[in-house]
Write an enzyme that holds these catalytic residues in place. Structure first.
Site, PDB file in Angstrom:
ATOM      1  N   CYS A 168       4.279   4.712  10.000  1.00  0.00           N
ATOM      2  CA  CYS A 168       4.988   4.029   8.897  1.00  0.00           C
ATOM      3  C   CYS A 168       6.453   4.392   8.793  1.00  0.00           C
ATOM      4  O   CYS A 168       7.314   3.509   8.854  1.00  0.00           O
ATOM      5  CB  CYS A 168       4.292   4.348   7.586  1.00  0.00           C
ATOM      6  SG  CYS A 168       2.559   3.943   7.618  1.00  0.00           S
ATOM      7  N   GLU A 196      -1.918   8.743   5.471  1.00  0.00           N
ATOM      8  CA  GLU A 196      -3.051   9.102   6.322  1.00  0.00           C
ATOM      9  C   GLU A 196      -3.461  10.537   6.026  1.00  0.00           C
ATOM     10  O   GLU A 196      -2.626  11.392   5.756  1.00  0.00           O
ATOM     11  CB  GLU A 196      -2.665   8.949   7.794  1.00  0.00           C
ATOM     12  CG  GLU A 196      -2.559   7.500   8.187  1.00  0.00           C
ATOM     13  CD  GLU A 196      -2.170   7.320   9.652  1.00  0.00           C
ATOM     14  OE1 GLU A 196      -2.407   8.236  10.460  1.00  0.00           O
ATOM     15  OE2 GLU A 196      -1.618   6.251   9.964  1.00  0.00           O
ATOM     16  N   GLU A 254       0.843  -1.202   0.000  1.00  0.00           N
ATOM     17  CA  GLU A 254       0.000   0.000   0.000  1.00  0.00           C
ATOM     18  C   GLU A 254       0.877   1.250   0.000  1.00  0.00           C
ATOM     19  O   GLU A 254       1.963   1.251   0.573  1.00  0.00           O
ATOM     20  CB  GLU A 254      -0.941  -0.023   1.212  1.00  0.00           C
ATOM     21  CG  GLU A 254      -0.257  -0.164   2.570  1.00  0.00           C
ATOM     22  CD  GLU A 254       0.096   1.137   3.228  1.00  0.00           C
ATOM     23  OE1 GLU A 254      -0.337   2.179   2.709  1.00  0.00           O
ATOM     24  OE2 GLU A 254       0.819   1.131   4.236  1.00  0.00           O
TER      25      GLU A 254
HETATM   26  C1  UGA Z   1       3.613   7.496   4.490  1.00  0.00           C
HETATM   27  C2  UGA Z   1       3.806   7.571   2.964  1.00  0.00           C
HETATM   28  O1  UGA Z   1       3.664   8.931   2.514  1.00  0.00           O
HETATM   29  C3  UGA Z   1       2.797   6.700   2.229  1.00  0.00           C
HETATM   30  O2  UGA Z   1       3.088   6.691   0.837  1.00  0.00           O
HETATM   31  C4  UGA Z   1       2.919   5.267   2.771  1.00  0.00           C
HETATM   32  O3  UGA Z   1       1.982   4.410   2.155  1.00  0.00           O
HETATM   33  C5  UGA Z   1       2.668   5.277   4.263  1.00  0.00           C
HETATM   34  O4  UGA Z   1       3.646   6.126   4.904  1.00  0.00           O
HETATM   35  C6  UGA Z   1       2.810   3.859   4.746  1.00  0.00           C
HETATM   36  O5  UGA Z   1       3.906   3.295   4.646  1.00  0.00           O
HETATM   37  O6  UGA Z   1       1.801   3.260   5.104  1.00  0.00           O
HETATM   38  P1  UGA Z   1       2.033   8.758   6.242  1.00  0.00           P
HETATM   39  O7  UGA Z   1       2.947   8.208   7.285  1.00  0.00           O
HETATM   40  O8  UGA Z   1       0.571   8.607   6.433  1.00  0.00           O
HETATM   41  O9  UGA Z   1       2.357   8.072   4.805  1.00  0.00           O
HETATM   42  O10 UGA Z   1       2.278  10.324   6.114  1.00  0.00           O
HETATM   43  P2  UGA Z   1       3.195  11.349   5.272  1.00  0.00           P
HETATM   44  O11 UGA Z   1       2.323  12.379   4.707  1.00  0.00           O
HETATM   45  O12 UGA Z   1       4.084  10.655   4.350  1.00  0.00           O
HETATM   46  O13 UGA Z   1       4.038  12.055   6.434  1.00  0.00           O
HETATM   47  C7  UGA Z   1       4.893  11.324   7.286  1.00  0.00           C
HETATM   48  C8  UGA Z   1       5.678  12.270   8.180  1.00  0.00           C
HETATM   49  O14 UGA Z   1       6.645  12.988   7.421  1.00  0.00           O
HETATM   50  C9  UGA Z   1       4.835  13.325   8.901  1.00  0.00           C
HETATM   51  O15 UGA Z   1       5.271  13.409  10.238  1.00  0.00           O
HETATM   52  C10 UGA Z   1       5.131  14.611   8.142  1.00  0.00           C
HETATM   53  O16 UGA Z   1       5.005  15.756   8.941  1.00  0.00           O
HETATM   54  C11 UGA Z   1       6.588  14.369   7.739  1.00  0.00           C
HETATM   55  N1  UGA Z   1       6.991  15.154   6.557  1.00  0.00           N
HETATM   56  C12 UGA Z   1       6.461  14.893   5.344  1.00  0.00           C
HETATM   57  C13 UGA Z   1       7.947  16.148   6.694  1.00  0.00           C
HETATM   58  O17 UGA Z   1       8.465  16.401   7.810  1.00  0.00           O
HETATM   59  N2  UGA Z   1       8.341  16.854   5.583  1.00  0.00           N
HETATM   60  C14 UGA Z   1       7.825  16.613   4.366  1.00  0.00           C
HETATM   61  O18 UGA Z   1       8.239  17.293   3.406  1.00  0.00           O
HETATM   62  C15 UGA Z   1       6.862  15.621   4.241  1.00  0.00           C
END
Ligand code: UGA
Length: 447
Positions: A258, A153, A149
């Site tokens: 994740c 979220e 997947e």
């Molecule tokens: C992440 C991946 O984006 C999904 O593609 C993947 O399917 C999922 O993990 C998983 O393995 O199930 P998610 O953890 O829901 O999804 O959220 P993200 O939007 O990716 O953000 C993760 C973290 O990274 C957050 O704490 C966010 O604040 C941080 N982040 C994200 C940053 O600090 N900088 C960024 O530029 C982007």
């Protein structure tokens, strides 16, 4: 058009979104979970967590969705069964596959062809082990496909319905075809591969995303000591078509269910195979340190933190979710409490979860109440509600008008013009920001 009945094992984020979306595509879906309360909630059309659009999908497709505690009901009605169980980290950092093993233990001795489709994130090599276990049990007719997947979220429904790609790793062509067919209505780019490569695609994708985040966070840290502005730097980096703009937002580090676990699991998977994944180890360490840098920013302006009052704004690991797993707010709250700070916390949706995870933090759903009398307001999660934080009301309520913007949500100049001392992450001129010289600041007099 008749659709294939689908089974789902595990009604967590991935399982419930997958179920709701396959139902939206017209399939009858039976979902099994071991948690009776979760089944009860889903059966009444409600989701036990906050995910935009999920409630509407469940409601619209209620007639095609069935939730049960009985695995037999799933295998009794569906030939294609998605495994969406949790694979959290063990103490060693390896993926805990006990829920996957339970699925195999509960698999009835089916006579007909059944296809197990692994959506859970698992170490490379898991498919081969499952295949061998099925064969050893005389279940060679049970197929196995890896279909990782890529749902984030907060945007999981959209990510499912409009995927960048769908990965289908199979041992047998026909088994891969059966899974690929389910996604055809989405018009997605379908990548067909062997099982091990599909497993690695998932882990490598997440590893690359966290590498980008830690990279830009380190650039931000260097910006702070050299006077450059990371937001401008990231914008220009992202315009290079070879690099692209995504996952270059500097902040206080990544969290969630994740990234932390998957990056650690890949590091340990490599180590278990005798390879030291140096780059990924550094990425993980940078992230740990990044969460703690906020404390130095507070100390820089407030001196000793003992007895100070800090407001943590946003407690979920990112906006649009109430998920607090590995949220930076947890580390930050722990560090601040250890420094003797009176910690207050605000979040628009995660308060119930926060009550369980943030002992010692005074929680509120009122922003003004949370910042009242505070020496610092720290933006931990970039909830849109916080865009208006630099208001007269907030400034008047705070003991010291000091904002640490852990997500670079606010405009530094506008915030300063509104009468606040502002510290972002890697923002230009943060070196110049100084609070009024009052080491033993006791009251509004400092303002
Ligand atoms: C992440 C991946 O984006 C999904 O593609 C993947 O399917 C999922 O993990 C998983 O393995 O199930 P998610 O953890 O829901 O999804 O959220 P993200 O939007 O990716 O953000 C993760 C973290 O990274 C957050 O704490 C966010 O604040 C941080 N982040 C994200 C940053 O600090 N900088 C960024 O530029 C982007």
């Amino acid at each position: 058009m008749p659709r294939e009945p689908i089974g789902i094992l595990g009604a967590g984020w991935v399982g419930s979104v997958t179920a709701a979306c396959f139902a939206e595509l017209g399939h009858d879906v039976v979902v099994r979970d071991v948690d009776p309360e979760r089944i009860r909630l889903f059966s009444s059309g409600r989701a036990p967590f906050h995910e935009p659009g999920l409630g509407a999908h469940l409601e619209r497709n209620g007639s095609r969705l069935r939730f049960t505690e009985d695995a037999g009901e799933v295998f009794g009605s569906a030939r294609i069964v998605f495994v969406c169980v949790g694979t959290p980290s063990t103490h060693s950092g390896d993926a805990d596959l006990s829920a996957v093993h339970r699925v195999l233990d509960e698999l009835p001795d089916v006579d007909e062809r059944v296809l197990l489709v692994m959506k859970s994130t698992v170490p490379v090599g898991t498919g081969e082990k499952v295949r061998n276990a099925l064969d050893a049990r005389g279940l060679a007719h049970v197929g196995y496909v890896s279909n990782p997947e890529f749902l984030a979220e907060g945007s999981a429904i959209r990510d499912f319905m409009h995927p960048d790609r769908v990965v289908v790793g199979a041992y047998a062509e026909a088994e891969g075809d059966a899974v690929a067919r389910l996604y055809e209505p989405l018009g997605a780019h379908i990548v067909r591969s062997d099982v091990a490569s599909a497993e690695m695609i998932k882990l490598a994708s997440n590893a690359f995303l966290v590498t980008r985040i830690s990279f830009i966070n380190e650039i931000a840290n260097v910006c702070e000591v050299t006077g450059a502005d990371v937001v401008k730097v990231a914008e220009a980096i992202g315009l290079d078509h070879r690099l692209g703009p995504h996952f270059l937002r500097a902040g206080i580090g990544y969290g969630g269910s994740c990234f932390p676990k998957d990056s650690l699991a890949l590091k340990q998977l490599a180590a278990n195979s005798g390879y030291h994944f140096q780059l990924l180890s550094a990425v993980i360490e940078v992230n740990e340190l990044q969460k703690r840098r906020v404390v130095h920013k507070l100390q820089k302006h407030l001196g000793s933190l003992r007895g100070k009052r800090d407001a943590l704004l946003g407690l979920s690991f990112k906006p649009d979710t109430d998920d607090m797993r590995e949220a930076p707010s947890i580390v930050l709250a722990g560090r601040l409490l250890a420094e003797g700070v009176e910690v207050r916390g605000w979040d628009p949706v995660a308060l119930e979860e926060a009550r369980r995870r943030l002992a010692g933090v005074a929680l509120s759903d009122s922003l003004l109440e949370t910042v009242d009398g505070a020496d610092a307001a720290v933006i931990v999660t970039e909830w849109p509600e916080l865009r208006g934080l630099a208001s007269d009301e907030v400034r008047a309520g705070m003991r010291t008008p000091f904002i640490v913007d852990g997500r670079n949500l606010l405009d530094p100049e506008e915030t300063r013009a509104a009468g606040f001392v502002y510290e972002g992450i890697g923002r230009a001129a943060s070196l110049l920001a100084e609070l009024p010289e009052t080491p033993e600041r006791d009251s509004e007099a400092a303002l």
